[in-house]
Design a protein around this motif. Structure first.
Motif, mmCIF file in Angstrom:
data_model
loop_
_atom_site.group_PDB
_atom_site.id
_atom_site.type_symbol
_atom_site.label_atom_id
_atom_site.label_comp_id
_atom_site.label_asym_id
_atom_site.label_seq_id
_atom_site.Cartn_x
_atom_site.Cartn_y
_atom_site.Cartn_z
ATOM 1 N N ILE A 4 -85.012 76.829 -38.226
ATOM 2 C CA ILE A 4 -84.418 75.659 -38.859
ATOM 3 C C ILE A 4 -83.014 75.924 -39.379
ATOM 4 C CG2 ILE A 4 -85.609 76.163 -41.061
ATOM 5 C CD1 ILE A 4 -84.590 72.714 -39.754
ATOM 6 N N ASP A 5 -82.733 77.125 -39.819
ATOM 7 C CA ASP A 5 -81.419 77.343 -40.424
ATOM 8 C C ASP A 5 -80.449 78.023 -39.480
ATOM 9 O OD1 ASP A 5 -82.008 80.383 -42.333
ATOM 10 O OD2 ASP A 5 -82.544 79.796 -40.326
ATOM 11 N N TYR A 180 -76.736 73.414 -36.966
ATOM 12 C CA TYR A 180 -77.410 73.602 -38.253
ATOM 13 C C TYR A 180 -78.403 72.463 -38.500
ATOM 14 C CZ TYR A 180 -77.978 74.828 -43.144
ATOM 15 O OH TYR A 180 -78.496 75.190 -44.337
ATOM 16 N N LEU A 181 -79.598 72.777 -38.929
ATOM 17 C CA LEU A 181 -80.688 71.833 -39.194
ATOM 18 C C LEU A 181 -81.072 71.027 -37.954
ATOM 19 C CD1 LEU A 181 -79.687 70.499 -42.750
ATOM 20 C CD2 LEU A 181 -81.119 72.450 -42.174
ATOM 21 N N VAL A 184 -80.392 67.157 -37.220
ATOM 22 C CA VAL A 184 -81.055 66.122 -38.022
ATOM 23 C C VAL A 184 -80.050 65.133 -38.610
ATOM 24 C CG1 VAL A 184 -82.243 65.742 -40.226
ATOM 25 C CG2 VAL A 184 -83.098 67.453 -38.638
ATOM 26 N N GLY A 206 -85.474 72.420 -33.277
ATOM 27 C CA GLY A 206 -85.433 72.895 -34.661
ATOM 28 C C GLY A 206 -86.614 72.465 -35.516
#
Lengths: 303, 92
Positions: A4-5, A180-181, A184, A206
């Protein structure tokens, strides 16, 4: 692998080489679709015998779709699956090159138009590795909305070609799930603008996956599309395509899911219900089109 | 001037921690137990993709902020401290 990160990596081995593609192009140009399809029977037999990695990638699906099949019958199913995928790849090429026109029947468009006219926000278009999803995506242009495809950079070229996107095409853009993320924020922003965000419902990227039932076994599908839609309060439209004859595809967008949080259950638990709805839709699809499911990664295995 | 900003940041941090605990899947954690510089995603607080969506919604609903430029995302979503700074600098 995904995180996720940070980085998300799913390695995909590319098969075929320039000479092979040249042969297919040659057969397509000289003998039409049927000629290029004919070549597939030999090429797929080669893969069936010598590319055991490719065979084993299909087996997780084939074993569950045809649980009673013995060893040889199982190989036959794999062979038919390879041929079916090969035909759809040839179709895609024929469509891009303009050498063949396909009749694409779009089911559910009028209902979707009604839904869209009643809301300001866009919608999540959820698809999967079934049928010729790239050809299906060409129908999006009809909706006259900006489309954001959430996909890996390495898939960009192939999909851009499939959809006929050039650098000047401003109606389709790409959101990388490797950012990143997992893209989203960009996805939510696009939906609020009234755009379409297209995601693959059978690839985690992710997002985390939840356990659902698919082909009578525990499978793991991501809930990302539904959590984004629930937060933005927009519908999830399931896009499925199926090749029904040499020249005809049916693209179905009649399955619409409205995810929202209500009741005492945790959000994760609530999302599971919607992911199960999606798995049920896929279940029904593969019952009807068993050789158009190209799930070449094991969704039944927990990471 | 500096003290004023720090006081405002403290208020934002406290509110953020309360929102994170009440809206995210943080079990058995009290707002005051979250450190200002604790990493939010992955290691640290261990937030996941579902929480990421929730934080985006929280920012919009509670502070009227929409993060559009994800080039800044990694910096903004790093910790409570970085989020608070972003809110402080961008709130309407």
């Amino acid at each position: 692998m995904d995180n996720i990160d940070g980085s998300i990596r799913i390695s995909t081995k590319r098969r075929g080489n320039k000479l092979g593609f040249w042969f297919f192009k040659f057969f397509l140009n000289c003998f039409g679709l049927a000629g290029a399809y004919g070549l597939l029977y030999f090429v797929c037999l080669h893969y069936l015998i010598f590319d055991r990695e490719a065979v084993s990638m299909c087996l997780s699906y084939i074993k569950r779709r045809f649980p009673k099949a013995g060893f040889f019958k199982m190989q036959l199913h794999v062979y038919r699956l390879f041929i079916s995928q090969g035909k759809q790849l040839i179709d895609r090429f024929a469509l891009i090159s303009g050498s063949h026109k396909f009749n694409i029947q779009l089911n559910g468009y009028d209902d979707l138009k009604k839904i869209l006219s009643a809301k300001d926000s866009g919608f999540v278009l959820l698809t999967a590795h079934v049928g010729n999803w790239q050809i299906a995506l060409t129908t999006l242009k009809k909706m006259n909305k900006h489309v954001h495809l959430v996909m890996r950079p390495e898939d960009n070229n192939a999909v851009r070609e499939s959809l006929g996107i050039d650098s000047e095409d401003e109606s389709i853009s790409i959101i990388s799930p490797e950012g990143y993320l997992g893209g989203v924020v960009e996805s939510m922003s696009a939906l609020k603008n009234g755009d379409i965000v297209s995601l693959m419902g059978d690839r985690k990227y992710g997002f985390e996956a939840v356990e659902v039932s698919f082909l009578k076994d525990k499978a793991y599908f991501p809930f990302g599309a539904f959590s984004i839609a629930a937060s933005v309060n927009c519908p999830v439209v399931v896009l499925l395509s199926s090749k029904v004859s040499k020249d005809k595809y049916i693209v179905d967008i009649s399955n619409v899911i409205y995810p929202k949080y209500e009741g005492p259950l945790s959000k994760r638990e609530q999302l599971k219900k919607y992911v199960q709805d999606f798995a049920d839709i896929l279940d029904k699809y593969v019952a009807e089109y068993p050789y158009q499911c190209f799930l070449f990664h094991n969704v039944w295995e927990k990471d | 001037m500096g003290d004023n900003k720090e006081q405002e940041l403290q208020v934002i941090r406290r509110k953020l921690k309360e929102l994170l605990v009440s809206h995210l899947s943080l079990e058995d954690i009290k707002p005051e137990e979250i450190k200002d510089d604790e990493i939010l995603f992955g290691e640290g607080l261990g937030l996941d993709s579902l929480d990421a969506v929730e934080i985006v919604v929280l920012l919009q609903r509670n502070f009227g902020l929409e993060v559009k430029d994800m080039n800044q995302g990694r910096k903004i979503f790093y910790s409570v401290d970085t989020l608070a700074n972003y809110i402080h600098d961008n709130k309407k």
